[in-house]
Design an enzyme around this catalytic site. Structure first.
Site, PDB file in Angstrom:
ATOM      1  N   PHE A 278       0.801  -1.223   0.000  1.00  0.00           N
ATOM      2  CA  PHE A 278       0.000   0.000   0.000  1.00  0.00           C
ATOM      3  C   PHE A 278       0.837   1.278   0.000  1.00  0.00           C
ATOM      4  CE2 PHE A 278      -2.215  -3.335   2.475  1.00  0.00           C
ATOM      5  CZ  PHE A 278      -3.171  -3.658   1.538  1.00  0.00           C
ATOM      6  N   ILE A 669     -10.736  -4.846 -18.287  1.00  0.00           N
ATOM      7  CA  ILE A 669     -10.483  -5.635 -17.083  1.00  0.00           C
ATOM      8  C   ILE A 669      -9.890  -6.972 -17.518  1.00  0.00           C
ATOM      9  CG2 ILE A 669     -11.493  -6.735 -15.054  1.00  0.00           C
ATOM     10  CD1 ILE A 669     -11.407  -3.666 -14.947  1.00  0.00           C
ATOM     11  N   ASN A 671      -8.455  -9.576 -15.602  1.00  0.00           N
ATOM     12  CA  ASN A 671      -8.894 -10.733 -14.822  1.00  0.00           C
ATOM     13  C   ASN A 671      -9.992 -10.284 -13.866  1.00  0.00           C
ATOM     14  OD1 ASN A 671      -9.254 -12.973 -13.194  1.00  0.00           O
ATOM     15  ND2 ASN A 671      -7.099 -13.287 -12.758  1.00  0.00           N
ATOM     16  N   LYS A 673     -11.694 -11.747 -11.688  1.00  0.00           N
ATOM     17  CA  LYS A 673     -11.661 -12.300 -10.334  1.00  0.00           C
ATOM     18  C   LYS A 673     -10.726 -11.504  -9.423  1.00  0.00           C
ATOM     19  CE  LYS A 673     -11.573 -16.744  -7.949  1.00  0.00           C
ATOM     20  NZ  LYS A 673     -11.464 -18.213  -8.117  1.00  0.00           N
ATOM     21  N   THR A 674      -9.512 -11.262  -9.888  1.00  0.00           N
ATOM     22  CA  THR A 674      -8.586 -10.490  -9.071  1.00  0.00           C
ATOM     23  C   THR A 674      -8.959  -9.014  -9.059  1.00  0.00           C
ATOM     24  OG1 THR A 674      -7.068 -10.350 -10.966  1.00  0.00           O
ATOM     25  CG2 THR A 674      -6.678 -12.102  -9.378  1.00  0.00           C
ATOM     26  N   GLN A 678      -9.475  -6.469  -5.852  1.00  0.00           N
ATOM     27  CA  GLN A 678      -8.790  -5.190  -5.711  1.00  0.00           C
ATOM     28  C   GLN A 678      -9.767  -4.057  -5.427  1.00  0.00           C
ATOM     29  OE1 GLN A 678      -5.556  -5.629  -5.059  1.00  0.00           O
ATOM     30  NE2 GLN A 678      -4.837  -4.268  -6.655  1.00  0.00           N
ATOM     31  N   GLU A 744      -5.755   1.315  -6.679  1.00  0.00           N
ATOM     32  CA  GLU A 744      -5.983   2.365  -5.696  1.00  0.00           C
ATOM     33  C   GLU A 744      -7.327   3.063  -5.818  1.00  0.00           C
ATOM     34  OE1 GLU A 744      -1.922   4.487  -4.878  1.00  0.00           O
ATOM     35  OE2 GLU A 744      -1.767   3.436  -6.789  1.00  0.00           O
TER      36      GLU A 744
END
Length: 778
Positions: A278, A669, A671, A673-674, A678, A744
């Site tokens: 982060f 986009i 993936n 799923k990930t 996020q 972010e």
């Protein structure tokens, strides 16, 4: 409602457009894949993280899990004054304690150069630009003043309690009022001044028939990654090896070389897994101290900061005080936007929180005034923390927009759509792709926004007042220079061709390895189980750090460049008898484990055949991405619409978040799923920022008073409702793979949406985060 209806036709037209052909480094259409906007067999499909099994089975080794022969364990002693000098330090009892190998202080530390402060050089990685234990100076409360090295961690932790330090304190600035009294200085971010004026915003504000003008405050925040900051260090001759939990392997290697006065190629940093970063996992004092102790003791050293040690050693987000004023016509059109205020820094860093960034790109206004002034306090250096600038800036800006909507008696979504800009409001450049209006319309429909009661305190169930709020999320597109990658194709014993893709990037749990496995699979025309992705090693190609939501774009462009270089190498193997002989790179594409001519797909050869006929077992190529010039020609941002349902208890003032929805416009986009993970993770962090996170500092001595997760509160499972996320999935024609950053943006806008929902529920406007129950109770 009419504004939304007027917008529908435009939205449908933009949604129907697909991005133009993908661009190669030279800016020409990419012949090696089909249209970037078209769905592939892999890109756009949900794929589980490839590192998941290793993590759940305990096979994934983090920085503090490398077992080296002769390993010693370190613990730090932290200063207890904000400024001054060490008058005396007594280490005798600690040195005589069981198992102690070494006690390191300024009296016996080797000569070392100051840490290279981030942004002062291309590869600088340090969060503060100070020398480490080179004299008796104390710069902030919590500064490490001694390191104890022992045979076990328990022995080191005990022995550090035996170190006695006597200080000579100097006058220190430890409060915002004291810092303000010293005067302000202009803020700058990444070399650019944080000040901009278009027209005369103050005059337009004064003349506007409807206006809001308020001050919003955000506190200090600390990093709380699940994995503690840790490093395992060993000197192998004159080569320094670090297994580190870092977001910047190449930068850390260069920076450590500068500190110890050795060649960069004599430092190797590996970081295969990082348990959250982060922005906080750059280079800090513990890296230097661990390496110095290892050198002096001539044995490997492990230094893992305690949770309190993270608060004392690693910087976080600084406090801000922001004025946002908006003047509008009676119909809601913005005439003036003012976003100014203060951010706190320290005397030994140069990173003001750039909270005006969202106001540069989000709303159209003929008159804009933006300014970040800075003050300095004697404290641990503040540093990057998820969406630096945007996270706190969207809180102030989006709350002010909501307040203006109330003053206008206008729907907050309508007001935002009505003030959508046609070009970048401050740069004047066209947007590369902007479909925020579509994100708002789809999100509002899914969330049931039109059932919202405009009047605050209008909906109640028992003891709970219920309200809805929204806010815009935004984060800029970044791509780092220096991106490079290497691809190797090799014939395997099973007759198949396997590929290895290498780049010096990072996996912090966001799915980097999985994403680029998917990209490599689609671009190389090989199944995913035939490809190995290698990363997290400064010996690999590239200069890419994990930050600024730019790693996917930076690595992706590097992989594209390496792929093109590989195709050139493969075509060079095609002899006169090959169906590919004489073809150029822009005449072929990769598919099904081989190369074929674009307009004659039957002219095809497997990679294995090309290698075999040339007598080669493998072939490699390395490529470097071009400079990120796309940002100079286009305004490139990810956007989103955050919707929140909040409840406030009329008896206790307790706020609860019962629904959250994020509707995002982030390009393609890769993936789902990930990506969903996020987005949700960012929104949860936004919840923490809105409702509970606050670093408490004793203004008498500059000491952090809540340096643990017992006292510094972050959201836990019972705090978080089910979070729904959705996205436009419209590729950006000017971004590699059509994708903009997503890491972010989830935190931006979320705190404002929560604050706005709480206002709609109970009628109390909280402009000073966090929104705790004492600020809501009647």
């Amino acid at each position: 409602m009419s504004i939304v209806q007027d917008t529908v036709q435009k939205v449908m037209q933009t949604a129907a457009r697909l991005a133009p052909d993908a661009l190669v480094p030279g800016g020409k259409p990419d012949p090696l894949i089909e249209r970037q906007g078209a769905p592939g067999e892999i890109i756009g499909t949900p794929v589980s993280r490839i590192d998941g099994p290793a993590k759940v089975q305990g096979r994934a080794r983090f920085a503090a899990e490398f077992a080296l022969d002769g390993l010693a364990y370190a613990a730090l002693v932290h200063s207890t004054i904000p400024k001054g000098r060490i008058a005396d330090i007594d280490t005798l009892d600690a040195e005589q304690a069981p198992g102690v190998v070494l006690v390191l202080t300024h009296r016996n530390a080797p000569k070392m150069k100051p840490m290279p402060l981030f942004l002062t050089a291309a590869k600088a990685a340090a969060g503060e630009g100070l020398p480490v234990m080179q004299d008796d100076s104390v710069y902030y409360n919590g500064q490490p003043v001694a390191l104890v090295l022992a045979e076990t961690q328990e022995q080191a932790d005990h022995a550090k309690s035996l170190v006695k330090v006597r200080y000579e304190a100097a006058p220190a600035i430890t409060s915002l009022d004291a810092a303000r009294a010293q005067g302000t200085e202009p803020g700058a971010f990444m070399g650019e001044p944080l000040k901009q004026e278009i027209g005369d915003a103050e005059a337009a504000l004064a003349a506007a028939p409807v206006k809001v003008d308020h001050v919003y405050r955000t506190p200090r925040h600390n990093h709380n990654a699940i994995e503690l900051h840790g490093v395992t260090v060993a000197w192998e001759g004159d080569t320094l090896r670090l297994h580190d939990t870092t977001q910047a392997v190449a930068h850390t290697a260069w920076s450590m070389a500068q500190v110890f006065g050795i060649d960069e190629d004599k430092v190797r940093v590996t970081s295969p897994f990082v348990g959250g970063g982060f922005g906080g996992k750059a280079m800090w004092r513990h890296h230097v101290l661990a390496a110095a102790a290892s050198k002096m003791a001539d044995r490997p050293v492990r230094l893992v900061l305690s949770r309190e040690g993270v608060y004392r050693t690693v910087g976080g987000r600084s406090l801000t005080e922001q004025r946002v004023a908006i003047g509008a016509r009676a119909d809601g059109r913005f005439e003036a936007l003012v976003h100014t205020g203060l951010a706190v820094m320290t005397p030994h860093n140069n990173f003001p929180e750039p909270f005006i960034l969202p106001s540069q790109c989000t709303y159209a206004s003929p008159n804009i005034k933006l300014d970040v002034e800075t003050v300095r306090m004697d404290a641990l250096s503040n540093t990057f923390m998820r969406a630096p600038g945007e996270a706190v800036g969207t809180f102030a800006l989006e709350c002010a927009v909501d307040e203006l909507a109330v003053a206008l008696n206008m729907d907050p979504v309508d007001l935002r759509l009505y003030n959508e800009p046609h070009k970048d409001p401050t740069k004047g450049t066209p947007f590369s792709a902007r479909h925020l209006d579509q994100a708002y319309l789809r999100g509002a429909e899914r969330f049931g926004w039109r059932a919202r009661q405009a009047q605050a305190r209008s909906k109640r169930e028992g003891e709970w007042l219920i309200g809805l709020g929204c806010a815009t999320a935004t984060y800029p597109y970044h791509r780092m220079p220096g991106g490079a990658a290497k691809i190797t194709l090799a014939r395997a014993g099973d007759g198949r061709v396997h590929a290895q893709v290498e780049f010096a990037a990072h996996e912090m749990g966001m799915g980097t390895a999985t994403t680029h496995l998917m990209v490599a699979s689609e671009r190389l025309g090989l199944p995913m189980d035939s490809i190995k992705v290698c990363y997290g090693d400064s010996a690999m190609p590239g200069l890419i750090l994990a930050g600024g939501s730019q790693q996917t774009a930076s690595v992706g462009h590097a992989v594209i460049a390496a792929q093109h270089a590989l195709v050139k190498e493969l075509l060079a193997l095609a002899d006169k008898d090959s169906v590919l002989h004489g073809l150029k790179v822009d005449e072929v594409r990769m598919r099904d484990g081989g190369l074929c001519k674009l307009d004659e797909p039957e002219r095809f050869m497997h990679y294995a055949d090309l290698l075999a006929r040339a007598g080669r077992e493998e072939i490699s190529a390395e490529g470097s991405a071009p400079p990120p010039l796309e940002s100079e020609h286009w305004s490139m941002h990810s956007f989103g619409a955050i919707f929140c349902e909040a409840r406030v208890n009329v008896v206790t003032g307790e706020p609860r978040i019962t629904r959250l929805l994020g509707s995002f416009d982030c390009g393609r986009i890769i993936n789902p799923k990930t990506a969903a993970s996020q987005f949700r993770g960012g929104m949860i962090m936004g919840m923490g920022m809105a409702l509970m996170e606050e670093t408490e500092v004793d203004e008498r001595n500059g000491r952090i008073m809540n340096p643990s997760l017992s006292e510094y509160h972050v959201p836990v499972h019972l705090d978080v409702p089910e979070i729904e996320v959705m996205w436009t999935d419209i590729p950006d024609p000017h971004a590699p793979m059509g994708a903009r950053g997503i890491g972010e943006i989830g935190i931006t806008g979320t705190s404002a949406a929560i604050a706005n929902a709480i206002y709609n529920a109970c009628g109390k406007r909280v402009r000073d985060l966090p929104i705790t129950l004492d600020k809501l109770v009647d």
